[in-house]
Every structure is written in structure tokens, then in C-alpha cells.
Motif scaffolding. Structure first.
Motif, short mmCIF file in Angstrom:
data_model
loop_
_atom_site.label_atom_id
_atom_site.label_comp_id
_atom_site.label_asym_id
_atom_site.label_seq_id
_atom_site.Cartn_x
_atom_site.Cartn_y
_atom_site.Cartn_z
N LYS A 158 0.83 -1.21 0.00
CA LYS A 158 0.00 0.00 0.00
C LYS A 158 0.87 1.26 0.00
N ILE A 159 1.94 1.25 0.80
CA ILE A 159 2.83 2.41 0.82
C ILE A 159 3.47 2.61 -0.55
N GLN A 160 3.94 1.53 -1.16
CA GLN A 160 4.55 1.64 -2.49
C GLN A 160 3.52 2.08 -3.53
N SER A 161 2.27 1.65 -3.38
CA SER A 161 1.22 2.09 -4.30
C SER A 161 1.00 3.59 -4.19
N LEU A 162 1.00 4.11 -2.97
CA LEU A 162 0.83 5.56 -2.78
C LEU A 162 2.00 6.32 -3.38
N ILE A 163 3.22 5.79 -3.21
CA ILE A 163 4.39 6.45 -3.79
C ILE A 163 4.33 6.42 -5.31
N LEU A 164 3.95 5.27 -5.87
CA LEU A 164 3.83 5.16 -7.33
C LEU A 164 2.75 6.08 -7.87
N GLN A 165 1.64 6.20 -7.14
CA GLN A 165 0.57 7.09 -7.57
C GLN A 165 1.05 8.54 -7.60
N LYS A 166 1.85 8.92 -6.60
CA LYS A 166 2.41 10.26 -6.59
C LYS A 166 3.38 10.47 -7.75
N VAL A 198 13.63 5.17 -3.05
CA VAL A 198 12.53 4.89 -2.14
C VAL A 198 12.16 3.42 -2.19
N TYR A 199 12.16 2.85 -3.39
CA TYR A 199 11.84 1.42 -3.53
C TYR A 199 12.86 0.57 -2.78
N ILE A 200 14.15 0.92 -2.91
CA ILE A 200 15.21 0.16 -2.23
C ILE A 200 15.07 0.28 -0.72
N ILE A 201 14.71 1.48 -0.25
CA ILE A 201 14.56 1.69 1.19
C ILE A 201 13.45 0.79 1.75
N PHE A 202 12.33 0.69 1.04
CA PHE A 202 11.23 -0.13 1.53
C PHE A 202 11.53 -1.62 1.40
N MET A 203 12.39 -2.00 0.45
CA MET A 203 12.83 -3.38 0.39
C MET A 203 13.64 -3.73 1.64
#
Length: 330
Positions: A241-249, A267-272
């Protein structure tokens, strides 16, 4: 074989080994019968020695446990799994919906990012071979043009190397992320199989006077371990969900014709990295839902592994970032 298939293999492994608990029931019935004999004799002797009437209701406990041992796969495991399975199915459906949304948004972002790079004349030749050949045709063959062409080749090669390193590191983190989830699921399956097969022995031991807490501990540990999967799915759903919100932005920004993307995936690497570390906290979080003793050493080892994994991944991130930065500064 995909990671989703490996998780399905673990589900099948548990279902196939579940009937083995019936074989252990034969040993458990003898142990429980001997315990029931001593238990009933002790209670009757205490009542007779105190000249008190015999309380029959506590004497029914060994017989109830004996019925559970005789039909252990159906009465005990069937009831527990029937009650807990809807929780697993509910959390898994939440995860599937989030992953589907995430995949659709990722494809949309990749398309918009490519279109944004093609709109920018300074980066179009980096993303498209046709644009690169077109720009070469526009240049002549004077010494200054040859220097420009050489610089274009070098810049395009640097862009390819940077993209390759970034994609390779992202794939490495994705493998670690999936491996962390598989480790938790494998340990969970192993614990459930052990608890299921040796469950009749635990019930038989609880018949003996002084070992009644064994029954409670077995139930709490089984439920606690069973809930690892729903907690894991909820954690994955939160990250998706967090990645979806970032992608939407990012999609909203790429929709602006004047926006120039930087093609970074920090950001993607950080959440991984957060996901890899967070997966090893699932046993601790599940312990907040239902308290199960006896797993303290395991949880402590899991937390130590989580800390070591975070240090290794952080060191790898710093090394790759420094490598990319050093190449760009040359």
C-alpha cells in the motif's frame, strides 16, 4: 520455480504430514491411560482419606482428553484449523488485492517514465535507439562533432551501466525480501508439523497430575505460530500500500509535461530493506496477539538475525551508492 509455488509446497507439506499425528495417538493413548489411572486413584484416595464425597466432575477430565487423543486430527486439529483458516484467507485476499494494484501502477509508471524521457531532448537518446541514431545523423563529421559523438557514446554507456547496477541491486534485494518471507513460512510450517504430530503426546502428558499446563501451552503455541502467516500477509499488504501511494504520486508527477524524471529507485530500495528487516519481527508481533512461552530464545535469535541482515543490506546499499556516485563524478 517461483516463490509463490514454494509457499504452496509448504502448505501441501503440512497437509500431507498431518495424518501422521494419528500414528502418534497409539503411543499417547497408553501414556494417557496410565496417567488417568493414577489421576483417578489419587483423587478418589484423597476424598476417602478426608471422609469427603467424591467429586465426579474433575474425574471426567482424563476421559475428555482421551477422546481428543483418539480423534486428534479431526477434533483438535480440524477445529483449530477450521477456526483459524478464515483469518489466513482474509489477510491473503487483502495482500492479493494490494499486489495487483501495485503491479498495475508499476507498469503505468514505467510507461510514463519512458514517455517523459522521450519528451526531453537531452535524455531521449538515452532511452531510445531510434532517437540516438537520429541525433547521430543530425551531427556532421567535424572534429567538434566527433568529440560530441564520443561524449554521447560515453554518456549512453554510463547510463546503461548505472541502470544495470541499480536493477541488479534491486533484484538482489527482491530476492532477499522473498527469501525472508520464505524463511518465516518454512519455520512456521516446521513448528506446526512438530506441534501437530506430537500433539497427542502433549495431551497425554497433561493427563498426569501436575502437568496440566502442558495443554494450555500447546494451544497457545499452536495458535501463535499459526498466526505468523496472517501477520506476514498484513505486513506485506502494508508495504504494498505504501509503495502504491508512492507510485501514484510519481504517476501524477510524470503526467506533467514539464516534469523531468531522475529514474532513481531510492525509495523502492529503502522499503525493500524495511521489508527484509520487518519480516523477522513477525514472531514478536504475533506474541503480542497471543502470549506463548518457550519461544524466547528463538525470538531473540530472530531479532539478532534481523539486526545482522540490516547491517549487511545497509553496507551493500552504501557500497553500491558510492560506486554509482564515483562513476558519475569521473
Amino acid at each position: 520455480m517461483e516463490f509463490s509455488n514454494l509457499h504452496q509446497v509448504l502448505r501441501s507439506l503440512y497437509d500431507e504430514m498431518l495424518p501422521l499425528s494419528a500414528d502418534m495417538a497409539a503411543v499417547a493413548k497408553g501414556l494417557a491411560g496410565l496417567g488417568a489411572l493414577f489421576y483417578v486413584a489419587l483423587k478418589v484416595w484423597q476424598a476417602l482419606s478426608s471422609a469427603e464425597p467424591i467429586d465426579v466432575f474433575p474425574l471426567l477430565r482424563p476421559f475428555a482428553l482421551g477422546l481428543c487423543i483418539m480423534f486428534f486430527p479431526t477434533i483438535v486439529l480440524g477445529t483449530l484449523n477450521g477456526v483459524l483458516s478464515p483469518i489466513v484467507q482474509g489477510t491473503h485476499s487483502i495482500l492479493e488485492n494490494q499486489v495487483l494494484d501495485l503491479n498495475a501502477l508499476q507498469q503505468q509508471k514505467d510507461l510514463l517514465e519512458r514517455e517523459a524521457m522521450l519528451r526531453n531532448p537531452e535524455t531521449a537518446y538515452l532511452a531510445s535507439d531510434d532517437e540516438f541514431d537520429k541525433k547521430l545523423d543530425e551531427l556532421g563529421w567535424t572534429p567538434s562533432d566527433l568529440a560530441t559523438i564520443s561524449g554521447m557514446y560515453i554518456e549512453r554507456e554510463m547510463y546503461s551501466i548505472k541502470k544495470m547496477i541499480r536493477d541488479s541491486f534491486r533484484e538482489f534485494l527482491e530476492v532477499l525480501f522473498q527469501a525472508a518471507a520464505l524463511v518465516i513460512d518454512t519455520i512456521r510450517t516446521f513448528f506446526l508439523i512438530v506441534l501437530s504430530i506430537l500433539g497427542p503426546i502433549a495431551f497425554a502428558i497433561s493427563v498426569w497430575d501436575g502437568f496440566q499446563s502442558t495443554l494450555t501451552q500447546w494451544f497457545t503455541r499452536y495458535i501463535s505460530v499459526y498466526l505468523w502467516l496472517p501477520v506476514s500477509d498484513l505486513f506485506s499488504s502494508m508495504l504494498s500500500k505504501i509503495q502504491s501511494l508512492i507510485l501514484q504520486k510519481d504517476i501524477d508527477s510524470l503526467s506533467d509535461p514539464n516534469f523531468i524524471p531522475d529514474s532513481s529507485s531510492t525509495v523502492y530500495i529503502i522499503f525493500m530493506i524495511i521489508g527484509i528487516i520487518g519480516y523477522f519481527t513477525i514472531p514478536t508481533v504475533t506474541g503480542w496477539i497471543i502470549q506463548a512461552g518457550g519461544a524466547g530464545n528463538f525470538v531473540r535469535n530472530i531479532n539478532q538475525t534481523s539486526a545482522k541482515t540490516g547491517n549487511i543490506v545497509g553496507a551493500g546499499t552504501g557500497a553500491v551508492t558510492g560506486n554509482i556516485g564515483g562513476r558519475l563524478m569521473k
